[in-house]
Design a protein around this motif. Structure first.
Motif, short mmCIF file in Angstrom:
data_model
loop_
_atom_site.label_atom_id
_atom_site.label_comp_id
_atom_site.label_asym_id
_atom_site.label_seq_id
_atom_site.Cartn_x
_atom_site.Cartn_y
_atom_site.Cartn_z
N LYS A 202 -26.55 -60.12 12.98
CA LYS A 202 -25.31 -60.65 13.53
C LYS A 202 -24.73 -61.79 12.71
CE LYS A 202 -26.03 -57.90 17.00
NZ LYS A 202 -25.31 -56.60 17.07
N SER A 248 -24.80 -55.50 6.99
CA SER A 248 -24.06 -55.06 8.18
C SER A 248 -22.84 -54.29 7.70
CB SER A 248 -23.64 -56.26 9.03
OG SER A 248 -22.73 -55.88 10.04
N THR A 310 -24.24 -42.94 12.08
CA THR A 310 -23.75 -44.02 12.96
C THR A 310 -24.87 -44.76 13.66
OG1 THR A 310 -23.50 -42.42 14.78
CG2 THR A 310 -21.58 -42.82 13.39
N ARG A 313 -25.13 -44.37 17.41
CA ARG A 313 -23.97 -44.70 18.21
C ARG A 313 -23.22 -43.45 18.68
NH1 ARG A 313 -24.33 -48.94 14.60
NH2 ARG A 313 -23.95 -51.05 15.44
N TRP A 317 -22.04 -43.03 22.35
CA TRP A 317 -20.62 -42.98 22.69
C TRP A 317 -20.26 -41.67 23.42
CZ3 TRP A 317 -18.84 -44.85 17.17
CH2 TRP A 317 -19.08 -46.22 17.08
N ASN A 353 -33.58 -53.28 21.99
CA ASN A 353 -33.11 -54.62 21.67
C ASN A 353 -34.28 -55.57 21.57
OD1 ASN A 353 -30.11 -54.13 21.95
ND2 ASN A 353 -30.80 -53.50 23.96
N TYR A 361 -26.69 -51.57 25.15
CA TYR A 361 -25.35 -52.10 24.88
C TYR A 361 -24.46 -50.97 24.37
CZ TYR A 361 -27.14 -56.82 25.44
OH TYR A 361 -27.69 -57.96 25.96
N HIS A 363 -21.91 -50.88 22.28
CA HIS A 363 -21.49 -50.96 20.88
C HIS A 363 -20.03 -50.55 20.70
CE1 HIS A 363 -25.35 -51.97 19.00
NE2 HIS A 363 -25.89 -51.24 19.95
N ASN A 364 -19.23 -50.74 21.71
CA ASN A 364 -17.78 -50.54 21.61
C ASN A 364 -17.17 -51.11 22.89
OD1 ASN A 364 -15.10 -49.20 21.97
ND2 ASN A 364 -15.66 -48.23 20.04
N PHE A 423 -17.38 -51.51 16.79
CA PHE A 423 -18.69 -51.00 16.39
C PHE A 423 -19.85 -51.81 16.94
CE2 PHE A 423 -15.71 -49.80 13.00
CZ PHE A 423 -15.86 -48.43 13.03
N ASP A 424 -19.59 -52.88 17.67
CA ASP A 424 -20.67 -53.70 18.23
C ASP A 424 -20.22 -54.19 19.59
OD1 ASP A 424 -23.04 -55.21 18.43
OD2 ASP A 424 -23.02 -55.59 16.28
N ASN A 425 -20.78 -55.29 20.03
CA ASN A 425 -20.52 -55.80 21.38
C ASN A 425 -19.85 -57.17 21.29
OD1 ASN A 425 -22.31 -53.59 22.65
ND2 ASN A 425 -23.70 -54.64 21.26
#
Length: 481
Positions: A202, A248, A310, A313, A317, A353, A361, A363-364, A423-425
């Motif tokens: 992050k 990242s 991805t 993800r 998603w 996590n 999470y 992630h969007n 792409f993340d939170n």
């Protein structure tokens, strides 16, 4: 009505029993807090809040614009442990400071009403979930409330002419520099290899944000014949290196986006040079290639390969999308996403996590609100971004160069947050979100003050012409010449 700060500046306390009493109260309060900490009745965080809280509240009342500078300058290792409700109290006190100074704006021009709509829907549409999911949902809601207040404080500071964009950027860069210095000491990792460093993860978002701000400011100063800062050049290079070793992909995308915009603004071909160099690195450095495309020799059209590219993800998603479509148009309710487990989505009992957190999470953030609050929640977040980008577009096309400069140096902060929300939170990463919402408030405030100045300027000119004294014409005789 005299502003509170001017009143405080004019107060003259005579040396005597009043000063002695105040000093005694301050010393007694500090000693009491230290005694509670030493005795073990409060921890270090509580002691810090008790000691620093009164100072922050006084600062918020007398200098409300400084609360924004302080919050963006605090590194995540110091700001993250502070409870969200305490941060909300500081922001509310800052708004009360603007009230005392007679300059609080709450109109629709502040840009906060889509966020207010999300908050109202979250309160009205709570899902029946477990206590753990409810606690996570409540914490997310408190974070959004805090971001809304941050944005409102930043707007009022800019609209009232109480803050400069460069001051905000200096505080932002200071906070990221301090965060970079502290990062090796607060993260349980070492420099074992190039792809395993304390700056991976992050923190790359902060590095990309710092690089973008320093690089844009350096490029714009150079293109406008201003004196470029060597410090900006050093920070841009340092943060670019930290962004690269952060590994990242979202931060890399934001960095390339920044290069592209600067090339367009300055009419230089830097972006194409950087893009070519990036392709060379991708094809020649195996670690970078594996990070971007973690599969090789596979059919990129298959769903399994797309899911690997991805990092899982795509499967996440797709599952969340189906769950959101099932509950159209109003969604599953606030807290539903936090009730899902890896077994519900991936069919495996595994914690994804750090710290043993069983939550999944999304992630969007757009998809998150679509599942939780339906098409209305998704629409409110999309409306927020559309209104923000519309104001950025208009300000960047302003005929006045200082206005274009002030908004362009804030664009990298907006880019990083947009990529993170895709792409993340974004709502969950507080040390990125608070800086973004402060920058968004400055953009809305800059647009408001620009429009107000343009509207008031012609009226003042006409009023000045009307109030100009007329010189009576006199007829002179020839003998008087």
């Amino acid at each position: 009505m005299m502003p509170l700060r001017e009143r405080a500046a004019r107060v003259r306390v005579t040396q005597g029993i009043q000063v002695t009493l105040v000093e005694a109260l301050v010393v007694t309060y500090g000693v009491g807090v230290v005694a509670l900490f030493v005795s073990g009745r409060i921890d270090a965080l509580q002691a810090g809040i008790l000691l620093g809280g009164p100072v922050m509240l006084a600062l918020a009342l007398l200098r409300p614009e400084w609360t924004i500078l302080v919050m963006v300058a605090l590194p995540p290792s110091i700001a993250s442990p502070i409870p969200t409700r305490v941060l909300i109290v500081f922001m509310v006190a800052a708004l009360f400071g603007f009230v005392l100074q007679g300059g609080l704006h709450l109109s629709s021009r502040t840009g906060i009403y889509p966020l207010v709509g999300i908050i109202a829907l979250a309160f009205a549409m709570k899902a029946t979930v477990s206590a753990e999911a409810t606690a996570a949902a409540d914490e997310t809601l408190k974070s959004i409330i805090y971001y809304t207040f941050v944005m409102l404080v930043a707007f009022n500071a800019m609209a009232n002419g109480r803050i400069r964009i460069d001051s905000f950027l200096n505080a932002l860069l200071l906070g990221i520099v301090v965060s970079a210095v502290l990062q090796p000491f607060v993260v349980h990792s070492s420099f074992e290899s190039i792809n395993f460093t304390p700056f991976r993860g992050k923190f790359a978002y902060l590095a990309a944000m710092g690089f973008g701000v320093a690089y844009v400011r350096l490029s714009l100063n150079r293109s406008k014949a201003r004196r470029p800062s060597r410090l900006d050049a050093f920070l841009a290079l340092a943060f670019l290196c930290l962004t690269f070793i952060g590994f990242s992909r979202a931060a890399w995308i934001a960095t390339l986006w920044t290069f592209a915009l600067v090339s367009r603004w300055t009419r230089r071909k830097t972006f194409w040079l950087v893009a070519s160099l990036s392709l060379v690195i991708v094809f020649t450095v195996p670690i970078v290639a594996e990070r971007i495309v973690p599969v090789s020799g596979a059919d990129v059209g298959t769903e399994a390969t797309l899911d690997q590219v991805t990092s899982g993800r795509w499967e996440l998603w797709a599952d969340l999308w189906d769950r959101g479509v099932e509950a159209l148009p109003m969604g599953q309710g606030w807290g539903y996403v936090w009730s899902l487990t890896p077994s519900d989505i991936f069919g495996v009992e595994e914690v994804f996590n750090e710290g043993g957190n069983p939550l999944v999470y999304p992630h969007n953030d757009f998809l998150f609100l679509f599942v939780e609050l339906g098409i209305v929640g998704f629409g409110l977040l999309a409306l927020f971004w559309l209104s923000l980008l519309q104001r950025v577009r208009r300000l960047t096309r302003s005929p006045r160069e200082p206005i274009r400069y002030n908004v362009r140096v804030l664009v990298p902060v907006l880019i990083v947050m947009l990529v993170v929300q895709m792409f993340d939170n974004g709502f969950a990463i507080g040390f990125v979100a608070d800086k973004f919402f402060a920058a968004a408030g400055l953009v809305f405030g800059l647009y408001y003050s620009t429009r107000e100045n343009a509207r008031v300027g012609p009226h003042m000119a006409r009023a000045a012409l009307r109030s100009k004294p007329q010189i009576p014409a006199t007829r002179l005789n020839v003998g008087e010449r």
